[in-house]
Structure formats: structure tokens, C-alpha cells
Enzyme design. Structure first.
Site, PDB file in Angstrom:
ATOM      1  N   HIS A  39       0.966  -1.169   0.040  1.00 52.33           N
ATOM      2  CA  HIS A  39       0.169  -0.055  -0.015  1.00 52.33           C
ATOM      3  C   HIS A  39       0.686   1.210   0.107  1.00 52.33           C
ATOM      4  O   HIS A  39       0.427   2.276  -0.540  1.00 52.33           O
ATOM      5  CB  HIS A  39      -0.854   0.016   1.205  1.00 52.33           C
ATOM      6  CG  HIS A  39      -1.979   1.225   1.277  1.00 52.33           C
ATOM      7  ND1 HIS A  39      -2.764   1.243   0.312  1.00 52.33           N
ATOM      8  CD2 HIS A  39      -2.079   2.138   2.152  1.00 52.33           C
ATOM      9  CE1 HIS A  39      -3.482   2.336   0.625  1.00 52.33           C
ATOM     10  NE2 HIS A  39      -3.002   3.010   1.682  1.00 52.33           N
TER      11      HIS A  39
ATOM     12  N   LYS B  41      -9.790  14.472  -2.941  1.00 51.57           N
ATOM     13  CA  LYS B  41     -10.950  13.671  -2.105  1.00 51.57           C
ATOM     14  C   LYS B  41     -11.002  14.236  -0.718  1.00 51.57           C
ATOM     15  O   LYS B  41      -9.736  14.476  -0.206  1.00 51.57           O
ATOM     16  CB  LYS B  41     -11.026  12.304  -2.363  1.00 51.57           C
ATOM     17  CG  LYS B  41     -10.096  11.461  -1.643  1.00 51.57           C
ATOM     18  CD  LYS B  41     -10.366  10.098  -2.020  1.00 51.57           C
ATOM     19  CE  LYS B  41      -9.461   9.047  -1.280  1.00 51.57           C
ATOM     20  NZ  LYS B  41      -9.362   7.704  -1.594  1.00 51.57           N
TER      21      LYS B  41
ATOM     22  N   ASP C 203      -5.236   2.548  -9.045  1.00 49.81           N
ATOM     23  CA  ASP C 203      -5.395   2.283  -7.649  1.00 49.81           C
ATOM     24  C   ASP C 203      -4.393   1.006  -7.160  1.00 49.81           C
ATOM     25  O   ASP C 203      -4.343   0.215  -7.985  1.00 49.81           O
ATOM     26  CB  ASP C 203      -6.423   2.459  -6.911  1.00 49.81           C
ATOM     27  CG  ASP C 203      -6.473   3.058  -5.419  1.00 49.81           C
ATOM     28  OD1 ASP C 203      -5.477   3.347  -5.014  1.00 49.81           O
ATOM     29  OD2 ASP C 203      -7.662   3.587  -5.072  1.00 49.81           O
TER      30      ASP C 203
END
Length: 314
Positions: free
Chosen positions: A130, A194, A220
Site C-alpha cells: 500500500h 478527495k 489504484d
């Protein structure tokens, strides 16, 4: 490759079998069962004394169950006198908790790294962490492979002549988008700003970049509930994109993610097989699965032969 000792837990057997097939070998014999109260029981049936063992296990749903199974298998291999244990984790769970986001919060990605090492892993082979700094949480060598080149090749094979803008759904994913865009000709990049209102919920606010009249590809590392992704797709269409695709390494697809994708504005979503799809997700016609077993198999082969794996990052 018959001298490679390749074992797998229960989290993603199809991926493990595909990797074994690529390596022209068989998965090692191992019994995994449960006591009446749910405790994991493991018995290694093959001789691994002094051998370099590769253990394949994704930390996908049920995450805690699969992690506990992983730790017990690692301990069994260590106590069976394996010479070296390379842990192959197509998907590394708890990776999103990689820093203290609030006072008195844990850094769970570091906790899992310590547990894997303590249980017996001597090396980690993983796909698309991640955040890259998680490699520093381990005191063992880490090879972090990238799914982007494989996903880009798969998408381009179907849509070779689009005018493309590669879009990051947040500021943290810009490096990933730049890497993907390099592999897509005539591509520019953009970013959606966002605001996260609560866990698993975020709202798209602004667009940085130009998508008007272009094919937008959202890039992503994982898709969890797909709420952010589907909202981003709608925003991109509002800003003038002709059509919107998405590519992501890890199809977590929790809750009603598959339904959101099926009913939303995304034309297609490309994911890999690091996590097995649920029954609902497998029925979604928009979701296309690209296998990373050849990439992982090649990395295993090179690690076993003590060769460089750096070329596989590209």
C-alpha cells in the site's frame, strides 16, 4: 525446478496452483486442520530439512484467520528445520494502517511485519504494498513486485488506440499513476482531490488535470468497498471524460463493491488474482482478472537461483 519446495495455505489456492504450474512443480504436502475450538493444526508431510522453502499465503478475507494460519505454518516449517523460508504474500493485509493517523492508534502494518519475521520468515516477496515505506518495517529482505506493467499490457491489448488520461483517485497515488502512464502511449495524468469523512468513505471534491474528451483510467492499488472508485468515475464523466476504466492490483471488494461496480459508471475494471474473487464479484461482467502467477513464479525462480529480480519491477 523440482528442487523448489513450494507450499501454500488456504487463502488463495488457485493462485498457488497457477504459480506451481508455471514453475512446473507441485505444491508440497501439508495437512491443515482445526481443533474443535477452531485452533489451527498444521503438519508438514514433506521433508524440508535444509531446503529453501517458499510459502504462498495472501492475507485476504478472512484476514485474521489467514494470518493465524500463516504464522502456524511458518512455525511448523521452522521447526521442521527448513534452511530458508521465503514468504510469498500476493496481498499483504493490514498495510493501510502504516502510520499513527490519530493519538494512541497502532501501526498494524509494522506489527504484522514483526509477527511474520518472528514466526520464521527469512524473506518477503509481495505485490504492490500500500505504501513503499512498509518495506522498512521488516528486518528481512523484501521484494515488492509491481502489478502495473502487467495490468497496463492487458488493458492496452484491448484498447490500443485511445487518447488516455491516467487518474489517481487521491494525492497519495500519484507515483503509481505516473508509473502506469509511462506504459500507456499518448497518456497524460490527473488527480482527484478527495476528503475522507470516515473509514471507508470519501468524497471527491476537485479535479487536478484535464480529462475532457479523453478515456480516463483510474489507477489504484486496491479496491475495497468501491465507493470512492465509483464516485470518482461519476465525477470524471461530469468533467467531460468520454468513458472511465479502472485498474487495481488487489480486488478486496468488501460489502457491496461488486454491485456498485456493476451498476456504476465504470466501463471495465481490471484487477489481478492476488485475492480470489467472491461469488458475486466473479459474476460481475465488468471485472476482468489478470493473473500475476507468471510474474510471481519468475520471481520465485530467480530468488531460488540467487539471480536478480530487479528487472521484474518494470
Amino acid at each position: 525446478m523440482s528442487s523448489i519446495k513450494l507450499f501454500a495455505g488456504n487463502s488463495n489456492r488457485p493462485f498457488a496452483e497457477s504459480t506451481a504450474s508455471f514453475l512446473k512443480t507441485q505444491l508440497g504436502q501439508m495437512n491443515i486442520s482445526r481443533f474443535a475450538d477452531g485452533e489451527v493444526q498444521v503438519e508438514i508431510r514433506d521433508n524440508v530439512r535444509g531446503a529453501h522453502v517458499f510459502l504462498i499465503q495472501s492475507a485476504c478475507k478472512p484476514v485474521n484467520e489467514n494470518y493465524m494460519e500463516l504464522f502456524i505454518i511458518l512455525d511448523a516449517l521452522k521447526r521442521a528445520s527448513a534452511g530458508e523460508i521465503t514468504l510469498v504474500m500476493p496481498y499483504y493485509g493490514y498495510a493501510r494502517q502504516d502510520r499513527k493517523s490519530s493519538p494512541r492508534a497502532p501501526i498494524s502494518a509494522k506489527c504484522m511485519a514483526d509477527l511474520c519475521s518472528t514466526a520464521g520468515a527469512n524473506r518477503l516477496l509481495v505485490t504492490d504494498l500500500h505504501s513503499p515505506q512498509i518495506q522498512g518495517f521488516f528486518n528481512i529482505p523484501v521484494d515488492n513486485l509491481f502489478a502495473g506493467p502487467t495490468l497496463a499490457q492487458a488493458w492496452l491489448s484491448n484498447y490500443p488506440d485511445r487518447e488516455v488520461v491516467c487518474v489517481s483517485p487521491d494525492a497519495g497515488g500519484m507515483e503509481r499513476v505516473r508509473s502506469f502512464a509511462k506504459r500507456v502511449k499518448n497518456s497524460t495524468i490527473a488527480m482527484i482531490d478527495k476528503r475522507r469523512t470516515e473509514k471507508n468513505k470519501a468524497k471527491a471534491i476537485h479535479l487536478v488535470g484535464d480529462v475532457k474528451g479523453k478515456t480516463a483510467v483510474l489507477v489504484d492499488d486496491m479496491i475495497d468497498t468501491a465507493g470512492t472508485l465509483c464516485e470518482a468515475a461519476g465525477k470524471l464523466l461530469e468533467f467531460g471524460a468520454k468513458e472511465v476504466f479502472a485498474v487495481a492490483s488487489h480486488p478486496v471488494l468488501s460489502a457491496t463493491a461488486a454491485e456498485r461496480i456493476e451498476e456504476g459508471h465504470l466501463k471495465e475494471v481490471y484487477v489481478t488474482d492476488t485475492i480470489p474473487l467472491s461469488e458475486k464479484a466473479a459474476q460481475c461482467k465488468k471485472i476482468k482478472v489478470i493473473s500475476l502467477a507468471p510474474l510471481m513464479g519468475e520471481a520465485i525462480s530467480r530468488i531460488f537461483d540467487k539471480k536478480s529480480v530487479s528487472s521484474l519491477f518494470n
